[in-house]
Design an enzyme around this catalytic site. Structure first.
Site, PDB file in Angstrom:
ATOM      1  N   HIS A 147       0.846  -1.198   0.000  1.00 25.30           N
ATOM      2  CA  HIS A 147       0.000   0.000   0.000  1.00 25.30           C
ATOM      3  C   HIS A 147       0.884   1.251   0.000  1.00 25.30           C
ATOM      4  O   HIS A 147       1.941   1.269   0.627  1.00 25.30           O
ATOM      5  CB  HIS A 147      -0.936   0.016   1.211  1.00 25.30           C
ATOM      6  CG  HIS A 147      -1.949   1.115   1.120  1.00 25.30           C
ATOM      7  ND1 HIS A 147      -1.686   2.393   1.527  1.00 25.30           N
ATOM      8  CD2 HIS A 147      -3.208   1.131   0.613  1.00 25.30           C
ATOM      9  CE1 HIS A 147      -2.747   3.151   1.283  1.00 25.30           C
ATOM     10  NE2 HIS A 147      -3.684   2.400   0.727  1.00 25.30           N
TER      11      HIS A 147
ATOM     12  N   GLU B 114      -3.514   1.945  -7.470  1.00 26.09           N
ATOM     13  CA  GLU B 114      -3.911   3.097  -6.667  1.00 26.09           C
ATOM     14  C   GLU B 114      -2.906   4.236  -6.874  1.00 26.09           C
ATOM     15  O   GLU B 114      -1.838   4.242  -6.252  1.00 26.09           O
ATOM     16  CB  GLU B 114      -3.914   2.736  -5.180  1.00 26.09           C
ATOM     17  CG  GLU B 114      -4.874   1.645  -4.805  1.00 26.09           C
ATOM     18  CD  GLU B 114      -5.236   1.716  -3.325  1.00 26.09           C
ATOM     19  OE1 GLU B 114      -6.429   1.880  -3.036  1.00 26.09           O
ATOM     20  OE2 GLU B 114      -4.339   1.639  -2.476  1.00 26.09           O
TER      21      GLU B 114
END
Ligand code: PGA
Length: 235
Positions: free
Chosen positions: A86, A155
């Site tokens: 992430h 992302e």
């Protein structure tokens, strides 16, 4: 489709339990695969359709890794899903690609479902497509793109928590590129909200979404799950 919520450092243990209970009611009424990543202190043995994963763990069974958790702590709750790579772990916590790949190898060897995140910061996007794709390609180093329990989430760093999103054309373009690297389900993440999820889920090669802030209210997340059902039944 895969509809995932990353709760980050939000909600208490008690609030998370109510959240998962409420989201589970929506998940049971839906055809979607629903994943939730709560804070580590809120992990528990949830007997739900909603699959609960960890936002992080150290690649070890147990040992001297102050502040981390390992396999033993995840096993206690039967957690078999992990988020790796992430952007907040890469850019705020400073995890290197090498360490991320080490985590990937370890949790793959344990058969975990891995939601693996990639994405470029603003400067790389502004540097043009070739440089941007080169940056993203480097995030695949050491990653087994054929792993059967792999889910990838694209992302863009500049879209996370900012309210900004790429255009739908950009998402389509990048997802097409990323599908060449791996046939794993490919989620889009970064400022997905109730009012844009239908558009995002309608884009070719978007197999689901990873939602942060807009998923913090169970009611909103449930609406997103319902919208995914609607999109699917229209196709
Ligand atoms: P956001 O976060 O939805 O708040 O932009 C997404 C994520 O970090 O996974």
């Amino acid at each position: 489709m895969i509809i995932a919520a990353n709760l980050k450092t939000n909600l208490t243990r008690h609030e998370t339990a109510s959240y998962i209970e409420e989201v589970n009611r929506c998940a049971l009424a839906s055809k979607q695969d629903v994943l939730v990543f709560p804070a580590i202190s809120s992990l528990d043995s949830f007997d739900t359709k909603v699959e609960v994963g960890t936002q992080n763990a150290y690649p070890t069974q147990k040992g001297a890794f102050t502040g981390e958790i390992g396999l033993e702590q995840l096993d206690e709750f039967g957690i078999k899903i992990i988020l790796i790579g992430h952007s907040e772990r890469r850019h705020v916590l400073g995890e290197s690609q090498e360490f991320i790949a080490q985590k990937f190898r370890y949790f793959k060897s344990q058969g975990f479902k891995i939601v693996y995140c990639v994405g470029e910061p603003k400067a790389k996007r502004e540097a043009g497509k070739a440089e941007m794709m080169e940056y993203i390609a480097a995030q695949y180093a050491g990653i087994d793109t054929e792993y059967e329990n792999l889910i990838i989430a694209y992302e863009p760093v500049w879209a996370i928590g900012t309210g900004l999103t790429p255009t739908l054309e950009d998402i389509e373009d990048i997802h097409a590129e990323l599908k060449k690297k791996s046939s794993a389900p490919l989620l889009y993440g970064g400022s997905v909200k109730v009012n844009n999820i239908k558009d995002v889920l309608s884009v070719k090669n978007v197999d689901g979404v990873l939602v942060g802030s807009a998923a913090l209210y169970a009611e909103h997340f449930c609406t997103m799950i319902q919208y995914a059902d609607e999109i699917e039944s229209n196709n």
